[in-house]
Structures are given as C-alpha cells and as structure tokens.
Design a protein around this motif. Structure first.
Motif, PDB file in Angstrom:
ATOM      1  N   THR A  33       0.854  -1.183   0.000  1.00 57.37           N
ATOM      2  CA  THR A  33       0.000   0.000   0.000  1.00 57.37           C
ATOM      3  C   THR A  33       0.890   1.233   0.000  1.00 57.37           C
ATOM      4  O   THR A  33       1.912   1.274   0.686  1.00 57.37           O
ATOM      5  N   SER A  35       1.261   5.581   0.172  1.00 56.64           N
ATOM      6  CA  SER A  35       0.628   6.745   0.786  1.00 56.64           C
ATOM      7  C   SER A  35       1.447   8.005   0.522  1.00 56.64           C
ATOM      8  O   SER A  35       2.626   7.920   0.153  1.00 56.64           O
ATOM      9  N   SER A  49      -3.054  10.856   1.996  1.00 56.10           N
ATOM     10  CA  SER A  49      -3.824   9.965   1.141  1.00 56.10           C
ATOM     11  C   SER A  49      -3.141   8.618   1.050  1.00 56.10           C
ATOM     12  O   SER A  49      -1.922   8.522   1.235  1.00 56.10           O
ATOM     13  N   SER A  50      -3.938   7.583   0.767  1.00 59.49           N
ATOM     14  CA  SER A  50      -3.392   6.239   0.575  1.00 59.49           C
ATOM     15  C   SER A  50      -4.120   5.548  -0.569  1.00 59.49           C
ATOM     16  O   SER A  50      -5.301   5.830  -0.821  1.00 59.49           O
ATOM     17  N   ILE A  51      -3.403   4.635  -1.224  1.00 54.31           N
ATOM     18  CA  ILE A  51      -4.003   3.785  -2.251  1.00 54.31           C
ATOM     19  C   ILE A  51      -3.584   2.350  -1.953  1.00 54.31           C
ATOM     20  O   ILE A  51      -2.395   2.025  -1.866  1.00 54.31           O
ATOM     21  N   THR A  58      -8.949   4.010  -2.622  1.00 55.01           N
ATOM     22  CA  THR A  58      -8.228   5.209  -2.203  1.00 55.01           C
ATOM     23  C   THR A  58      -8.854   5.838  -0.965  1.00 55.01           C
ATOM     24  O   THR A  58     -10.073   5.710  -0.731  1.00 55.01           O
ATOM     25  N   TYR A  60      -8.560   9.589   1.559  1.00 63.54           N
ATOM     26  CA  TYR A  60      -8.072  10.963   1.596  1.00 63.54           C
ATOM     27  C   TYR A  60      -8.368  11.605   2.932  1.00 63.54           C
ATOM     28  O   TYR A  60      -9.425  11.368   3.540  1.00 63.54           O
ATOM     29  N   THR A  69      -5.795  13.802  -5.981  1.00 63.23           N
ATOM     30  CA  THR A  69      -6.072  12.458  -6.485  1.00 63.23           C
ATOM     31  C   THR A  69      -4.792  11.632  -6.434  1.00 63.23           C
ATOM     32  O   THR A  69      -3.761  12.036  -6.990  1.00 63.23           O
ATOM     33  N   ILE A  70      -4.874  10.494  -5.773  1.00 56.63           N
ATOM     34  CA  ILE A  70      -3.732   9.576  -5.694  1.00 56.63           C
ATOM     35  C   ILE A  70      -3.917   8.487  -6.734  1.00 56.63           C
ATOM     36  O   ILE A  70      -5.043   8.044  -7.007  1.00 56.63           O
TER      37      ILE A  70
END
Length: 121
Positions: A33, A35, A49-51, A58, A60, A69-70
C-alpha cells in the motif's frame, strides 16, 4: 532495500495545480500500500492519502478530499499525487510512504526524503 524518491514539487500559485511522483524500488511494489504524508513548516507529519494494493481503493484526508487524487502505476513502480485547487495551507514537504499488505492504515514503515511544495503568490 526500500527506496522511495519523490519529484515534482515547486512553487505554485494559489488555485494552481501540481503533480508529484514517487519512484519506488527495492520491494514488490504491487503488494505494498502506498501513501502520501506531508509536513508543514513548524508542524508534525500529516497523513494525506493512501491507495491500497490489489483493489486500488483510495483514502483521503478531509483537508484534501475533492482536490487531490492519488494513483499508482504498478507496471512502472510509480506513485502519483495530482494536486488541484492548491491553497497556501497546502505548503509542506510531501513524502511518499509505504508498508507491506493490501489494507488501510495511516501509519507506514518506510518514507522517502520528500519534495517541497510551496503555494504562494
């Protein structure tokens, strides 16, 4: 050895946009993951933010939701952060961060050196 190298920062006017990149190496990118965290002058680190790996869900922080936007490119081991409608309070050093596993948490195990983003007229 996990390596994270950020780029793309700079000086931008309020209301402007910038895209940050993070080149990752030393680990299996698609199983981590990714971030972004930031540190404003005189303040502590703030999760942005993380994806998640796998499904790509995602997350935020409320302060950036709807403006940032990630995204991730698993083929090229690269993480992005598209930052729009920037405000002076977004001024900070932005760090790429990561941990193993496809689940969400705000903490991380590795962090890059960061790239400076300054929002000012």
């Amino acid at each position: 050895e996990v390596q994270l190298v950020e780029s793309g920062g700079g000086l931008v006017q309020p209301g402007g946009s910038v895209r940050l990149s993070c080149a990752a190496s030393g680990f299996t990118f698609s199983t981590y993951t990714m971030s972004w965290v930031r540190q404003a002058p005189g303040k502590g680190l703030e999760w942005v933010s993380s994806i998640i790996c796998g499904a790509g869900r995602t997350y935020y922080a409320d302060s950036v939701k709807g403006r940032f936007t990630i995204a991730r490119d698993n083929a090229n081991n690269t993480l992005y952060l598209q930052m729009n409608s920037l405000k002076p309070e977004d001024t900070a050093v932005y760090h790429c961060a990561t941990y193993s596993g496809c689940y969400f948490r705000r903490s991380y195990d590795y962090r890059g050196q960061g790239t400076q983003v300054t929002v000012s007229s």
